[in-house]
Design a protein around this motif. Structure first.
Motif, PDB file in Angstrom:
ATOM      1  N   GLY A 216       0.806  -1.202   0.000  1.00 48.20           N
ATOM      2  CA  GLY A 216       0.000   0.000   0.000  1.00 48.20           C
ATOM      3  C   GLY A 216       0.843   1.257   0.000  1.00 48.20           C
ATOM      4  N   PRO A 217       0.200   2.430  -0.083  1.00 46.63           N
ATOM      5  CA  PRO A 217       0.929   3.694  -0.128  1.00 46.63           C
ATOM      6  C   PRO A 217       1.684   3.958   1.177  1.00 46.63           C
ATOM      7  CG  PRO A 217      -1.441   4.071   0.114  1.00 46.63           C
ATOM      8  CD  PRO A 217      -1.259   2.618  -0.157  1.00 46.63           C
ATOM      9  N   ILE A 218       2.866   4.530   1.042  1.00 43.01           N
ATOM     10  CA  ILE A 218       3.688   4.838   2.210  1.00 43.01           C
ATOM     11  C   ILE A 218       3.152   6.102   2.875  1.00 43.01           C
ATOM     12  CG2 ILE A 218       6.017   5.426   2.985  1.00 43.01           C
ATOM     13  CD1 ILE A 218       7.042   3.912   0.501  1.00 43.01           C
ATOM     14  N   PRO A 219       2.954   6.104   4.184  1.00 39.52           N
ATOM     15  CA  PRO A 219       2.468   7.320   4.865  1.00 39.52           C
ATOM     16  C   PRO A 219       3.413   8.493   4.664  1.00 39.52           C
ATOM     17  CG  PRO A 219       2.372   5.404   6.329  1.00 39.52           C
ATOM     18  CD  PRO A 219       3.135   4.982   5.106  1.00 39.52           C
ATOM     19  N   LEU A 220       2.839   9.692   4.746  1.00 34.25           N
ATOM     20  CA  LEU A 220       3.652  10.899   4.765  1.00 34.25           C
ATOM     21  C   LEU A 220       4.475  10.914   6.051  1.00 34.25           C
ATOM     22  CD1 LEU A 220       0.856  13.431   3.724  1.00 34.25           C
ATOM     23  CD2 LEU A 220       2.671  12.550   2.253  1.00 34.25           C
ATOM     24  N   LEU A 221       5.621  11.595   6.011  1.00 35.06           N
ATOM     25  CA  LEU A 221       6.486  11.698   7.185  1.00 35.06           C
ATOM     26  C   LEU A 221       6.705  13.157   7.531  1.00 35.06           C
ATOM     27  CD1 LEU A 221       8.437  10.285   9.253  1.00 35.06           C
ATOM     28  CD2 LEU A 221      10.247  10.694   7.568  1.00 35.06           C
ATOM     29  N   ALA A 222       6.596  13.486   8.817  1.00 37.29           N
ATOM     30  CA  ALA A 222       6.917  14.824   9.317  1.00 37.29           C
ATOM     31  C   ALA A 222       7.798  14.665  10.543  1.00 37.29           C
ATOM     32  CB  ALA A 222       5.651  15.601   9.656  1.00 37.29           C
ATOM     33  N   VAL A 223       8.634  15.663  10.792  1.00 35.95           N
ATOM     34  CA  VAL A 223       9.548  15.609  11.932  1.00 35.95           C
ATOM     35  C   VAL A 223       9.478  16.907  12.713  1.00 35.95           C
ATOM     36  CG1 VAL A 223      11.936  15.280  12.686  1.00 35.95           C
ATOM     37  CG2 VAL A 223      11.122  14.115  10.624  1.00 35.95           C
ATOM     38  N   VAL A 224       9.339  16.771  14.033  1.00 36.44           N
ATOM     39  CA  VAL A 224       9.515  17.892  14.952  1.00 36.44           C
ATOM     40  C   VAL A 224      10.761  17.579  15.770  1.00 36.44           C
ATOM     41  CG1 VAL A 224       8.579  19.150  16.929  1.00 36.44           C
ATOM     42  CG2 VAL A 224       7.073  18.478  15.041  1.00 36.44           C
ATOM     43  N   PRO A 225      11.844  18.339  15.584  1.00 37.81           N
ATOM     44  CA  PRO A 225      13.123  17.983  16.196  1.00 37.81           C
ATOM     45  C   PRO A 225      13.035  17.810  17.705  1.00 37.81           C
ATOM     46  CG  PRO A 225      13.431  19.697  14.572  1.00 37.81           C
ATOM     47  CD  PRO A 225      11.952  19.526  14.736  1.00 37.81           C
TER      48      PRO A 225
END
Length: 318
Positions: A89-98
């Motif tokens: 399936g589609p790969i989830p979006l990724l976000a980062v908060v340092p």
């Protein structure tokens, strides 16, 4: 959109207050679930499960090591000949908060190192639906996001891991002191590495080699250290390989690395900024690091660039 917020409570600059602020702010944009990691590899397990259950967005609040775990959990073992078989399936979006000490990956994407500022930045990016595709790299059966290396930097990462286990924070000052000690310990050793990249003759007599997927290579507080300034998430790999450990040869190179806008050059340096792959062999076992984590000793490693491997929530230009 359903989102999973993965928090490493042991990362250098994560706090319960920052975690709660982030979760509250995100709730205005997405349906968020918060999970804290409890052991090494837990972030990868959480990311893998979230991918399988159809979660659309994964937010990482932690350091570069946690981000690396999540990326490997999402993509699985690298198989460049069959990228379509890596995931279901589609790969989830990724976000980062340092939330770590250096936060190289997030900062290279244009994310502010301050967790509160980064939280507000993420909310705005979600509102604007701003995202970008980035390339990744892999070696030794796992992915890395910003850099890897054999020799000197791996020795530094190994020593920092030992210091962390003893309760010492991974500060920029500790990194510098550790790097200086590692340099002088290794300065009398014979070079063991040979570097091979497409279109070039093999380069032997190499003491240590950095392989970059982005620039800068790292940060000293707010100062970027760029070993391959023309390498980025949209290019192939950068290679920085030193053929001398003498102080006289090394100091001018270090000076260039610490000078903004410089393009490091030396007759003792082999450097290339855009190659699809690089193979490095060693006549004796030598340390390998990826994204700041010490992996172990190797005698042969092949590094491979994969374009557009992941979609991240980040400014269009990091």
């Amino acid at each position: 959109m359903r989102a999973l917020l993965i928090v490493n409570p042991n990362a250098t600059s994560t706090t319960p207050a920052a975690r709660d602020l982030l979760a509250h702010a995100l709730s205005s944009q997405v349906q968020v679930r918060v999970v804290q990691t409890t052991h090494r590899g837990h972030a990868a397990e959480l990311a893998r499960r979230a991918h399988l259950d159809g979660t659309g967005l994964i937010i990482v609040h932690g350091g570069d090591g946690t981000v690396n775990e999540v990326v490997n959990g999402l993509l699985g073992a690298p198989e460049p000949a069959a990228m379509s078989d890596l995931t279901i399936g589609p790969i989830p979006l990724l976000a980062v908060v340092p939330g770590g000490s250096a936060n190289v990956f997030a900062r290279s994407l244009g994310i502010d190192p301050d967790p509160v500022v980064a939280t507000n930045q993420l909310i705005e990016l979600l509102e604007l639906r701003e995202r970008r595709k980035i390339g990744l790299a892999h070696c030794d059966g796992r992915w890395f996001t910003f850099n890897a290396g054999l020799g000197l930097d791996a020795q530094v990462c190994e020593a920092i891991d030992v210091a962390r286990a003893k309760g010492h924070a991974a500060t920029p000052t500790r990194y510098v002191r550790t790097a200086v000690r590692a340099f002088f310990r290794a300065s009398g050793h014979e070079p063991t590495l040979t570097v091979e990249v497409p279109g070039h003759d093999p380069v032997d007599g190499v003491h240590y080699a950095f392989v970059s997927n982005s620039s800068p290579w790292t940060y000293l507080n707010r100062r970027p250290v760029a070993v391959n300034p023309d390498t980025g998430f949209d290019t192939g790999l950068g290679v920085f390989a030193m053929r001398s450990m003498s102080v006289a040869a090394s100091l001018p190179v270090v000076r260039q690395l610490l000078t903004p806008g410089s393009n490091p050059k030396s007759r003792n340096l082999f450097r290339i900024d855009d190659t699809p792959r690089v193979r490095i062999t060693s006549s004796a076992p030598i340390g390998l690091q990826m994204d700041g984590d010490y992996i172990g000793k190797r005698t042969e490693v092949e590094f491979v660039s994969v374009r557009d491997a992941l979609t991240v929530i980040a400014p269009s230009r990091g």
